[in-house]
Design an enzyme around this catalytic site. Structure first.
Site, PDB file in Angstrom:
ATOM      1  N   SER A 207       0.936  -1.138   0.093  1.00 51.34           N
ATOM      2  CA  SER A 207       0.210  -0.058  -0.014  1.00 51.34           C
ATOM      3  C   SER A 207       0.842   1.293   0.198  1.00 51.34           C
ATOM      4  CB  SER A 207      -1.043  -0.047   1.193  1.00 51.34           C
ATOM      5  OG  SER A 207      -2.019   1.031   1.199  1.00 51.34           O
ATOM      6  N   THR A 208       0.785   2.181   0.948  1.00 51.18           N
ATOM      7  CA  THR A 208       1.751   3.289   1.060  1.00 51.18           C
ATOM      8  C   THR A 208       3.110   2.983   0.912  1.00 51.18           C
ATOM      9  OG1 THR A 208      -0.090   4.366   2.402  1.00 51.18           O
ATOM     10  CG2 THR A 208       1.848   5.526   2.378  1.00 51.18           C
ATOM     11  N   HIS A 235      -2.512  -1.170  -3.127  1.00 52.12           N
ATOM     12  CA  HIS A 235      -3.844  -0.304  -3.007  1.00 52.12           C
ATOM     13  C   HIS A 235      -3.725   0.978  -3.899  1.00 52.12           C
ATOM     14  CE1 HIS A 235      -4.335  -2.016   1.450  1.00 52.12           C
ATOM     15  NE2 HIS A 235      -4.641  -2.898   0.394  1.00 52.12           N
ATOM     16  N   MET A 328      -0.291   1.151   4.861  1.00 52.82           N
ATOM     17  CA  MET A 328      -1.328   1.452   6.242  1.00 52.82           C
ATOM     18  C   MET A 328      -2.027   0.068   6.468  1.00 52.82           C
ATOM     19  SD  MET A 328      -2.133   5.529   5.692  1.00 52.82           S
ATOM     20  CE  MET A 328      -2.562   5.550   4.118  1.00 52.82           C
ATOM     21  N   ASP A 331      -4.218  -5.043   6.124  1.00 57.79           N
ATOM     22  CA  ASP A 331      -4.525  -5.766   4.916  1.00 57.79           C
ATOM     23  C   ASP A 331      -3.592  -6.842   4.697  1.00 57.79           C
ATOM     24  OD1 ASP A 331      -6.303  -6.849   2.783  1.00 57.79           O
ATOM     25  OD2 ASP A 331      -5.298  -5.282   1.409  1.00 57.79           O
TER      26      ASP A 331
END
Length: 391
Positions: A207-208, A235, A328, A331
């Site tokens: 993600s991030t 993401h 973040m 998940d």
């Protein structure tokens, strides 16, 4: 020139001092919205609201922000031109690029990441639609809070206490994860043994900070990709995943594209979950295929990592090696648990090399990881594991 300055930061600081946020956007509506959202949060404050990148560059020494939300398209000096100038004046500034969902802006956002931006956020086409505005609000505040925690950690050496974030129906950023352990305590997390079965597929969730981490990782695992399929969920919204797949192809020197519903999964290729849809795995005629899913968000994300991880078990059973990279939320943790229960293995990126140690930290804290490694060690480790090393 439209400028609104907050008071100077206090001479003394604690780990609870609000993050100072500088908003740079030529839209008075966007500046007003973000300013109200930030000021409503107890752990952040608006340090300045500026109309152009030139205003930001000229005034950053006086404003001293921790985080900047930087629009791409602005008069006088646009975001991509202002970015290196801002970082030259304040090296530890966290910059979040904001842009509309166009291919051009997606490409600029990726360029911004390579120039030192910490992250990006897509702006809604209209702020008049309540759901779109609420998603944008939640995503932005999450990114400011999580990325800003890096600034606080550097200043205090202690991870800050994060305020709870509101739940919404859909957004690429997952809710706040429980506080992660410090780098020094990571040795205590490890480790379970790698699965006894040789891996037959590599699954990656991120993600991030993920785009940068993915570029590094796929460049390191060429020999692995030659012989095995690689499936990735990052993401990311539509259009951005299209651009990311192109970058992954160049970095890996192997075919990489967004997964297509029903297509066969073959060695030598990288499959990326398309923005706005979950990518699962299924069997068709006994062979593994991509199965795209337009169902509701999972872990507040779409695409989400857990659907990929859990669906792969029916296809490859114990022959799965999964990697959870920077991001973040949590998940990938639940799917990782199921992979380990089925006899597969999980590796997490370590805190020091992660932009945000939420997803990998959740996996590590759950006790499901066979290794917690710096990013530059994950690729070589994967190549050895897929070549027969089981330690």
């Amino acid at each position: 020139m439209s400028v609104a300055l907050a008071g100077s930061p206090a001479a003394s600081s604690t780990q609870y001092e609000p993050l100072r946020v500088m908003i740079v956007d030529d839209s008075v509506v966007i500046r007003g919205l973000i300013s109200r959202w930030v000021e409503a949060e107890p752990d952040m404050t608006v340090a300045a609201s500026l109309r152009t990148g030139l205003d930001a560059v000229n005034q950053i020494d006086r404003i001293r922000p921790d985080v900047a939300v930087l629009d791409i398209e602005m008069p006088e000096l646009d975001g991509i031109s202002a970015l290196p100038k801002l970082l030259a004046k304040k090296r530890d500034l966290i910059i979040i690029m904001a842009s509309t969902l166009t291919r051009r802006n997606a490409e600029i956002s990726f360029k911004a990441l390579s120039l030192g931006a910490a992250d990006y956020i897509p702006k809604p086409e209209t702020t008049r639609e309540p759901h779109a505005a609420e998603i944008f609000k939640h995503d932005l505040l999450q990114k400011i809070r999580h990325l800003g925690s890096k600034v606080r950690r550097r200043a205090t050496g202690v991870a800050p206490v994060a305020a709870a974030a509101p739940a919404v129906l859909r957004e690429p950023a997952a809710p706040l994860a429980p506080a992660a352990p410090t780098v020094a305590s990571q040795a205590a997390l490890v480790k379970r043994a790698f699965g006894a079965t040789a891996p037959r597929v590599l699954l990656i969730g991120s993600s991030t900070g993920g785009p940068q981490a993915l570029m590094t990782l796929v460049a390191d695992i060429g020999p692995l990709i030659d012989r095995y399929p690689v499936l990735i969920t990052q993401h990311m919204p539509p259009t951005f995943t299209t651009i990311l797949a192109e970058h992954l192809m160049r970095a890996s020197r192997h075919p990489a594209h967004e997964g297509v519903d029903g297509e066969a999964i073959k060695p030598g290729r990288i499959y990326l979950a398309p923005g706005g849809r979950h990518m699962r795995v299924a069997k068709q005629g006994g062979n593994p295929v991509i199965a795209l899913d337009d169902g509701p968000p999972v872990n507040f994300c779409k695409p989400a990592v857990d659907p990929l991880f859990t669906s792969a078990i029916d296809v490859w059973q114990s022959g799965i090696l999964a990697v959870v990279l920077t991001g973040m939320g949590s998940d990938g943790m639940r799917g990782g648990k199921e992979i380990v229960a089925a006899g597969g293995s999980v590796i997490a990126q370590d805190e020091a090399s992660s932009v945000v140690w939420g997803m990998p930290g959740a996996a590590a804290n759950a006790g499901i990881c066979a290794a917690v490694l710096p990013l530059n060690q994950i690729g070589p480790k994967l190549v050895r594991l897929f070549s027969g090393d089981r330690s």
